[in-house]
Design a protein around this motif. Structure first.
Motif, PDB file in Angstrom:
ATOM      1  N   UNK A 168       0.822  -1.212   0.000  1.00  0.00           N
ATOM      2  CA  UNK A 168       0.000   0.000   0.000  1.00  0.00           C
ATOM      3  C   UNK A 168       0.854   1.259   0.000  1.00  0.00           C
ATOM      4  N   UNK A 169       2.094   1.152   0.486  1.00  0.00           N
ATOM      5  CA  UNK A 169       2.989   2.312   0.525  1.00  0.00           C
ATOM      6  C   UNK A 169       3.849   2.442  -0.733  1.00  0.00           C
ATOM      7  N   UNK A 170       3.862   1.416  -1.568  1.00  0.00           N
ATOM      8  CA  UNK A 170       4.713   1.463  -2.766  1.00  0.00           C
ATOM      9  C   UNK A 170       4.071   2.372  -3.819  1.00  0.00           C
ATOM     10  N   UNK A 171       4.859   3.169  -4.551  1.00  0.00           N
ATOM     11  CA  UNK A 171       4.291   4.202  -5.420  1.00  0.00           C
ATOM     12  C   UNK A 171       3.861   3.748  -6.807  1.00  0.00           C
ATOM     13  N   UNK A 172       3.620   2.468  -7.007  1.00  0.00           N
ATOM     14  CA  UNK A 172       3.134   1.998  -8.303  1.00  0.00           C
ATOM     15  C   UNK A 172       2.321   0.726  -8.100  1.00  0.00           C
ATOM     16  N   UNK A 173       1.533   0.353  -9.105  1.00  0.00           N
ATOM     17  CA  UNK A 173       0.623  -0.782  -8.924  1.00  0.00           C
ATOM     18  C   UNK A 173       1.299  -2.141  -9.053  1.00  0.00           C
ATOM     19  N   UNK A 174       0.636  -3.131  -8.471  1.00  0.00           N
ATOM     20  CA  UNK A 174       1.060  -4.523  -8.619  1.00  0.00           C
ATOM     21  C   UNK A 174       0.688  -5.002 -10.025  1.00  0.00           C
ATOM     22  N   UNK A 175       1.676  -5.566 -10.726  1.00  0.00           N
ATOM     23  CA  UNK A 175       1.436  -6.086 -12.071  1.00  0.00           C
ATOM     24  C   UNK A 175       1.424  -7.606 -12.100  1.00  0.00           C
ATOM     25  N   UNK A 176       1.868  -8.213 -11.018  1.00  0.00           N
ATOM     26  CA  UNK A 176       1.910  -9.667 -10.959  1.00  0.00           C
ATOM     27  C   UNK A 176       2.418 -10.115  -9.597  1.00  0.00           C
ATOM     28  N   UNK A 177       2.670 -11.398  -9.494  1.00  0.00           N
ATOM     29  CA  UNK A 177       3.086 -11.989  -8.220  1.00  0.00           C
ATOM     30  C   UNK A 177       4.122 -13.075  -8.453  1.00  0.00           C
ATOM     31  N   UNK A 178       5.040 -13.209  -7.505  1.00  0.00           N
ATOM     32  CA  UNK A 178       5.934 -14.363  -7.512  1.00  0.00           C
ATOM     33  C   UNK A 178       5.428 -15.372  -6.488  1.00  0.00           C
ATOM     34  N   UNK A 195       4.709  -9.506  -4.227  1.00  0.00           N
ATOM     35  CA  UNK A 195       4.261  -8.697  -5.359  1.00  0.00           C
ATOM     36  C   UNK A 195       5.374  -8.398  -6.350  1.00  0.00           C
ATOM     37  N   UNK A 196       4.976  -8.206  -7.608  1.00  0.00           N
ATOM     38  CA  UNK A 196       5.861  -7.706  -8.659  1.00  0.00           C
ATOM     39  C   UNK A 196       5.208  -6.435  -9.198  1.00  0.00           C
ATOM     40  N   UNK A 197       5.920  -5.323  -9.143  1.00  0.00           N
ATOM     41  CA  UNK A 197       5.326  -4.044  -9.522  1.00  0.00           C
ATOM     42  C   UNK A 197       5.543  -3.745 -11.004  1.00  0.00           C
ATOM     43  N   UNK A 198       4.756  -2.796 -11.507  1.00  0.00           N
ATOM     44  CA  UNK A 198       4.673  -2.581 -12.950  1.00  0.00           C
ATOM     45  C   UNK A 198       6.018  -2.266 -13.591  1.00  0.00           C
ATOM     46  N   UNK A 199       6.850  -1.453 -12.945  1.00  0.00           N
ATOM     47  CA  UNK A 199       8.133  -1.097 -13.557  1.00  0.00           C
ATOM     48  C   UNK A 199       9.148  -2.223 -13.496  1.00  0.00           C
ATOM     49  N   UNK A 200       8.829  -3.276 -12.750  1.00  0.00           N
ATOM     50  CA  UNK A 200       9.768  -4.378 -12.561  1.00  0.00           C
ATOM     51  C   UNK A 200       9.543  -5.528 -13.541  1.00  0.00           C
ATOM     52  N   UNK A 201       8.582  -5.365 -14.440  1.00  0.00           N
ATOM     53  CA  UNK A 201       8.280  -6.405 -15.423  1.00  0.00           C
ATOM     54  C   UNK A 201       8.792  -5.963 -16.787  1.00  0.00           C
ATOM     55  N   UNK A 202       9.546  -6.825 -17.431  1.00  0.00           N
ATOM     56  CA  UNK A 202      10.037  -6.519 -18.767  1.00  0.00           C
ATOM     57  C   UNK A 202       9.841  -7.719 -19.678  1.00  0.00           C
ATOM     58  N   UNK A 203       9.736  -7.450 -20.962  1.00  0.00           N
ATOM     59  CA  UNK A 203       9.613  -8.510 -21.966  1.00  0.00           C
ATOM     60  C   UNK A 203      10.972  -8.774 -22.569  1.00  0.00           C
ATOM     61  N   UNK A 204      11.370 -10.018 -22.634  1.00  0.00           N
ATOM     62  CA  UNK A 204      12.685 -10.378 -23.161  1.00  0.00           C
ATOM     63  C   UNK A 204      12.801  -9.990 -24.631  1.00  0.00           C
TER      64      UNK A 204
END
Length: 278
Positions: free
Chosen positions: A48-58, A78-87
């Motif tokens: 709830x304190x992180x400044x971006x949305x959850x995009x997925x989960x580990x 949680x995995x946040x939106x900026x932490x997801x990349x496409x290979x």
């Protein structure tokens, strides 16, 4: 607030601050949680304190006596939106914390087909399969500002975002809908050394059980899975320690190799993605 909720809030704040500033933590910043509920309470406050949305989960494993003690063999983070990349064909630069924990994990990544019903908290295996939109090869980056995160047990891992700091999504696994996971070979290579080979069926219940677990876990916490959520379902070949400047490859049957290079995490800034290529 009660003393317990104050402790949870303080722990959550400490991990959020450390991650946002990319600063290592030498010792666990408070009393170690003693129950699943308290560990996830810390994680929920941090989300709830992180400044971006959850995009997925580990989804990670809980092993041995701990699995018996806690009544589950899996944990979530949680995995946040900026932490997801496409290979891509170029290596993806994936940040990890200097002075903290860092590991590379080859994984199956399940993409959620549609929003899960908000009021559904119990899922069968068949119902979970029906919610799968696709299965890809991928790499989870496990990293924490606290180097000892995996030494103090699964509740500590849960309390710091499940020890996740990134996800690389590779190609879709051919004919994934057949769920022949015992035929999907994975290999993880760090530098020039092969550090593990296995199939997803080596994890009890395989990727589907991890996805089913995540459907329930997220729903019980009031965060039901959304369409497009990426679920990293467990380290197929193991948790492989790595360091800044290391290169790694995950090689899975029927898809292109996934190449990454670990880079030093920098302080979080709005609009800056967690990974880049080159």
């Amino acid at each position: 607030m009660t003393d317990i909720s104050n402790l949870a809030s303080n722990l959550a704040s400490a991990f959020v601050k450390a991650r946002l500033s990319a600063q290592a933590i030498e010792t666990y910043p408070g009393p170690v949680p003693q129950t699943l509920a308290s560990a996830y309470a810390i994680q929920d406050l941090a989300i709830s304190a992180w400044p971006e949305p959850v995009a997925g989960w580990k989804v990670g494993r809980i092993l041995g006596d701990d699995a018996v003690r806690f009544g589950t063999d899996r944990l979530a983070g949680p995995i946040f939106s900026s932490q997801v990349t496409t290979a891509s064909d170029a290596p993806s630069g994936m940040p990890v914390f200097k002075g903290g924990f860092a590991a590379v994990e080859g994984e199956c990544v399940i993409i959620t087909a549609r929003d899960a019903p908000a009021d559904k908290t119990d899922w069968t295996r068949a119902e979970a399969i029906d919610m799968i939109g696709a299965i890809h090869a991928g790499i989870e980056i496990a990293s924490s500002p606290f180097a000892g995160i995996n030494d103090l047990g699964p509740l500590v891992t849960i309390s710091d975002f499940g020890n996740n700091y990134g996800l690389v999504i590779g190609d879709m696994i051919p004919d994934w809908w057949g769920l022949a996971t015992d035929e999907w070979s994975f290999e993880t290579i760090i530098g020039d050394t092969s550090v593990g080979k296995a199939t997803p069926s080596a994890i009890p219940g395989g990727p589907v059980e991890s996805f089913r677990f995540m459907l329930e876990n997220a729903a019980h916490r009031g965060m039901p899975l959304k369409k497009g959520s990426a679920i990293s379902t467990g380290a197929v070949t193991g948790v492989h320690l790595a360091a800044i400047s290391d290169s790694a490859i995950v090689r899975a049957s029927g898809v292109r190799d996934i190449h990454i290079r670990l880079i030093e995490a920098e302080p979080w800034t709005e609009g800056a993605g967690a990974s880049h290529t080159g």
